[in-house]
Design an enzyme around this catalytic site. Structure first.
Site, short mmCIF file in Angstrom:
data_model
loop_
_atom_site.label_atom_id
_atom_site.label_comp_id
_atom_site.label_asym_id
_atom_site.label_seq_id
_atom_site.Cartn_x
_atom_site.Cartn_y
_atom_site.Cartn_z
N TRP A 105 0.83 -1.21 0.00
CA TRP A 105 0.00 0.00 0.00
C TRP A 105 0.85 1.25 0.00
O TRP A 105 0.57 2.21 -0.73
CB TRP A 105 -1.00 -0.01 1.15
CG TRP A 105 -2.06 -1.05 0.91
CD1 TRP A 105 -2.28 -2.16 1.64
CD2 TRP A 105 -3.02 -1.08 -0.17
NE1 TRP A 105 -3.31 -2.90 1.10
CE2 TRP A 105 -3.78 -2.26 -0.01
CE3 TRP A 105 -3.30 -0.24 -1.24
CZ2 TRP A 105 -4.81 -2.61 -0.89
CZ3 TRP A 105 -4.33 -0.58 -2.13
CH2 TRP A 105 -5.06 -1.75 -1.94
N ASP A 175 -1.95 6.59 6.30
CA ASP A 175 -3.00 5.75 5.75
C ASP A 175 -3.34 4.72 6.84
O ASP A 175 -2.54 3.83 7.11
CB ASP A 175 -2.49 5.06 4.47
CG ASP A 175 -3.49 4.05 3.90
OD1 ASP A 175 -4.58 3.88 4.49
OD2 ASP A 175 -3.16 3.45 2.86
N LYS A 199 -12.53 -1.89 5.97
CA LYS A 199 -11.82 -2.85 6.82
C LYS A 199 -12.42 -2.84 8.23
O LYS A 199 -12.97 -3.83 8.66
CB LYS A 199 -10.32 -2.52 6.88
CG LYS A 199 -9.47 -3.01 5.73
CD LYS A 199 -9.83 -2.50 4.38
CE LYS A 199 -9.00 -3.00 3.24
NZ LYS A 199 -8.14 -2.02 2.60
C1 LIG Z 1 -7.53 -1.49 1.43
C2 LIG Z 1 -6.45 -0.49 1.58
C3 LIG Z 1 -6.31 0.58 0.69
C4 LIG Z 1 -7.16 0.75 -0.54
O1 LIG Z 1 -8.43 1.12 -0.23
P1 LIG Z 1 -9.51 1.40 -1.39
O2 LIG Z 1 -10.63 1.93 -0.59
O3 LIG Z 1 -9.78 0.11 -2.07
O4 LIG Z 1 -8.94 2.40 -2.31
C5 LIG Z 1 -5.31 1.50 0.93
N1 LIG Z 1 -4.48 1.38 1.99
C6 LIG Z 1 -4.58 0.35 2.85
C7 LIG Z 1 -3.64 0.28 4.01
C8 LIG Z 1 -5.58 -0.61 2.68
O5 LIG Z 1 -5.67 -1.63 3.55
#
Ligand SMILES: *Cc1c(COP(=O)(O)O)cnc(C)c1O
Length: 364
Positions: A105, A175, A199
């Protein structure tokens, strides 16, 4: 009704009472004679949901008043681009941004930043196959840096920051898509925090952005409206039609978390759940192994391998027979992964640990 034990990395398991409440309300929202997803986003019904969701995030994460909480579309992936567009791209020749490149990511976030300006990797885990993180004290911003970006939990690699770097005047950006609300966070040490909901917080479709007010207000004029943090902040995230269903469901999850004591019990539960699985791995005498540096092992995504890799599909099949789904590692890394987000009960993790032990004793 028989529900499976859902270990998917995202979208992922939600609290059953939330799903049931959605089911009860979806046709006729609180006696209004229409669904919340058929209601104008300018109506007082939706407005109440929208602002309650924002207030609940503020309360649960103790977000100070000098931060906006935005509810945006586009997933966390849109933030990979929006962040450098707002903070870096128009900041001049000497400006740069720093990234801790800790896994899949972080690499994506870094990749978008490089398209929009000068971005430095202040740490790159490549040499160690992305199995470790830098210590907080090793992370230092570069001269001219507009922000320093970390990925608090690498969902695919199974790595999680345990403490936060001190970046001084340079805003720390995180993030937190896959570990938000699983532990208390000192929001005032961050400039921007963002997280896709799917998540730990609800269904896909809404992304939570917590941004210091001065940073949002400094967004450049040149940006298309939707890409400007300032525009969303000025309109309270009602600049355009928000993802109303996702915000509604998010709010139900947040209410549920509040009713169950907020973030502190979730932090404790996350520790217990992760310990159960890492113990099962450690006690297997090498039958299973976790490739991740012990001090940075994730409490949300437990990544593991079976020493005899040919047994991995057999394990997945057996898990499926026990109604456990989503245990296959990400296609880019293989292996096995148990995602044990907030809504996964401890009993579900106990069932998995029990299966792991019995599988190991039968197949060793
Ligand atoms: C799932 C995830 C993303 C991507 O998320 P989207 O909503 O599909 O764009 C980005 N960063 C992390 C750490 C993730 O777990």
């Amino acid at each position: 009704m028989k529900r499976k034990l859902n270990f998917y990395a995202g979208p992922s398991t939600l609290p059953v009472p939330v799903l049931e409440e959605i089911q009860r309300e979806i046709v006729d929202y609180k006696g209004h004679g229409l669904s919340i997803i058929e209601t104008s986003h300018r109506s007082k019904e939706y407005d109440a949901v929208h602002h309650e969701a924002i207030a609940n995030i503020r309360e649960l994460l103790e977000v100070p008043e000098n931060y906006y909480i935005l509810l945006l579309g586009g997933g966390a992936s849109l933030q990979f681009g929006m962040l450098p567009l707002n903070l870096l791209h128009f900041a001049g020749e000497d400006a740069c941004a720093d990234y801790v490149v800790s896994g899949s990511w972080a690499k994506k976030a870094f990749g978008d930043a490089k398209k929009l300006g000068t971005a430095n990797a202040v740490f790159d885990g490549k040499e160690q196959n992305y199995m470790t993180l830098p210590s907080a004290s090793e992370i230092k911003p570069s001269p001219g840096s507009r922000y320093l970006h970390i990925t608090s939990n690498e969902t695919i690699g199974g790595l999680q920051f345990q403490d936060w770097p001190d970046t001084g005047e340079v805003p720390l950006v995180a993030d937190m898509s896959s570990d938000i609300m699983s532990r208390g966070i000192p929001v005032d040490r961050f400039g921007v925090i963002y997280a896709g909901a799917q998540k730990n917080l609800g269904p896909a479709g809404v992304t939570v952005v917590i941004i210091r007010k001065d940073i949002a207000e400094a967004a450049p004029e040149h940006l298309p409206d939707y890409l400007s943090y300032r525009v969303h902040a000025e309109k309270d995230s009602l600049f355009n039609t928000p993802p109303v269903f996702s915000v509604y469901a998010l709010n139900l999850v947040l209410r549920y978390l509040k009713q169950h004591g907020g973030v502190a019990p979730l932090e404790e539960a996350a520790r217990q759940k992760a310990d159960l699985l890492y113990q099962a791995i450690e006690e297997s005498n090498g039958f299973y192994r976790c490739p991740v540096d012990e001090q940075y092992r994730s409490r949300m995504n437990v990544v593991f391998r079976i020493a005899d890799e040919s047994l991995e599909p057999v394990f997945l099949e057996e898990a499926a027979k026990h109604d456990m789904v989503g245990l296959k590692g990400h296609r880019s890394v293989g292996g096995l992964r148990a995602s044990i987000y907030n809504a996964m009960p401890i009993s579900g993790v106990e069932a998995l640990a029990t299966l792991m032990r019995s599988f190991a004793s039968r197949r060793s």
